[in-house]
Write a protein that holds these residues in place. Structure first.
Motif, short mmCIF file in Angstrom:
data_model
loop_
_atom_site.label_atom_id
_atom_site.label_comp_id
_atom_site.label_asym_id
_atom_site.label_seq_id
_atom_site.Cartn_x
_atom_site.Cartn_y
_atom_site.Cartn_z
N ALA A 151 0.98 -1.19 -0.15
CA ALA A 151 -0.01 0.15 -0.01
C ALA A 151 0.79 1.27 0.04
O ALA A 151 0.74 2.24 -0.70
N SER A 152 1.92 1.19 0.72
CA SER A 152 3.14 2.36 0.79
C SER A 152 3.56 2.72 -0.68
O SER A 152 3.72 3.79 -0.85
N ALA A 153 3.79 1.60 -1.42
CA ALA A 153 4.14 2.01 -2.80
C ALA A 153 3.26 2.52 -3.49
O ALA A 153 3.48 3.56 -4.37
N MET A 154 2.15 2.31 -3.51
CA MET A 154 0.81 2.65 -4.51
C MET A 154 0.59 4.23 -4.12
O MET A 154 0.51 4.96 -4.94
N GLN A 155 0.72 4.48 -2.66
CA GLN A 155 0.48 5.87 -2.38
C GLN A 155 1.76 6.80 -2.71
O GLN A 155 1.67 8.04 -3.11
N ARG A 156 2.84 6.41 -2.69
CA ARG A 156 4.47 7.04 -2.93
C ARG A 156 4.19 7.18 -4.30
O ARG A 156 5.06 8.18 -4.91
N ALA A 157 3.66 6.49 -5.17
CA ALA A 157 3.82 6.60 -6.70
C ALA A 157 3.49 7.80 -7.18
O ALA A 157 2.60 8.58 -6.73
N ASN A 158 4.44 8.24 -8.27
CA ASN A 158 4.00 9.66 -8.74
C ASN A 158 3.19 9.06 -10.16
O ASN A 158 2.32 9.82 -10.55
N GLU A 159 3.68 8.10 -10.59
CA GLU A 159 2.79 7.42 -11.78
C GLU A 159 2.75 5.85 -11.60
O GLU A 159 3.66 5.35 -10.83
N ILE A 160 1.89 5.27 -12.30
CA ILE A 160 1.41 3.64 -12.04
C ILE A 160 1.70 3.29 -13.56
O ILE A 160 0.77 3.90 -14.21
N GLU A 183 -6.05 7.62 -6.34
CA GLU A 183 -6.66 8.77 -7.37
C GLU A 183 -5.56 9.58 -7.66
O GLU A 183 -4.55 9.87 -6.94
N HIS A 184 -5.97 10.43 -8.54
CA HIS A 184 -5.40 11.54 -9.13
C HIS A 184 -3.95 11.16 -9.35
O HIS A 184 -2.71 11.99 -9.06
N LYS A 185 -3.51 10.03 -9.85
CA LYS A 185 -2.08 9.84 -10.26
C LYS A 185 -2.17 9.29 -11.86
O LYS A 185 -3.25 9.06 -12.17
#
Length: 224
Positions: A151-160, A183-185
């Motif tokens: 979860a921490s990686a998904m939240q830290r991501a600037n882009e997926i 959201e908003h990534k």
């Protein structure tokens, strides 16, 4: 103790994927990855064999992909940048799985010299980078290694940036975004192996979901 990093490749080229497509970049490819993606195009970075350690000169002279790696300090990397005449000011830290290593010191070191940093990760390890580092999470769901997306990686991501070949991959991404309330990534779909069916699926899915397409430009124009 001076930190050393296991580097499989170090070269200058254009970034061919995601938000920085077309950006002149220095790639630092780290050795080691337990995730086990079946379609991985850098399987030579998976294992760390001590007997395959080479010096920096041997590393730079490699003419093909091998499992050889070099144990380099940050000062040694910077010296190589200068000796090779690299002009790019953007550094892409990839692998392998680079986030097996704490990259905070590396980011701070090069940012202090005027570089921007980007890390490309599967999202299965804690991301330890500077606040300014651009994080590209390419989530690897249900891979052989059995690692879960953090979860921490998904939240830290600037882009997926999600690799796709089938509808199941689209479903996996949607479930992941919903699970972690992302959201908003910037969301990119990247067709696996440039296959026509995968590309057509990615295009249709991008349009349907207002996502973006990443087509690995470097492979189409024939550069590293």
């Amino acid at each position: 103790m001076t930190t050393r990093y296991k580097i499989n490749e170090l070269f200058e080229t254009l970034q061919g994927e995601g938000s920085f497509t077309g950006q002149p970049s220095i790639f630092l490819r780290l050795q080691g990855c337990p995730v086990g993606c079946s379609w991985c195009d850098t399987k030579h970075t998976w294992e760390i064999h001590p007997e395959l350690e080479v010096n920096s000169k041997q590393l730079l002279s490699k003419s093909e992909e091998t499992e050889q790696w070099s144990n380099l300090t940050l000062d040694e990397m910077a010296a190589i940048f200068s000796q090779q005449g690299f002009q790019a000011k953007h550094i892409v830290i990839t692998g392998g799985e680079p986030c097996m290593v704490d990259l905070t010191e590396l980011c701070h070191y090069f940012e202090a010299q005027g570089y921007s940093c980007q890390v490309e990760t599967s999202g299965t390890f804690e991301i330890r980078v500077s606040k300014q580092c651009w994080v590209t999470v390419s989530p690897k769901v249900n891979m052989r290694g059995g690692y879960k997306i953090l979860a921490s990686a998904m939240q830290r991501a600037n882009e997926i940036k999600h690799p796709v070949a089938t509808e199941q991959h689209i479903d996996d991404l949607k479930a992941l975004l919903a699970e972690h309330k992302v959201e908003h990534k910037q969301i990119y779909l990247q067709p696996i192996s440039q296959k026509q069916r995968a590309t057509e699926l990615a295009i249709a899915s991008c349009i349907a979901n207002n996502w973006r397409l990443s087509v690995q430009v470097h492979k189409y124009i024939g550069i590293e």
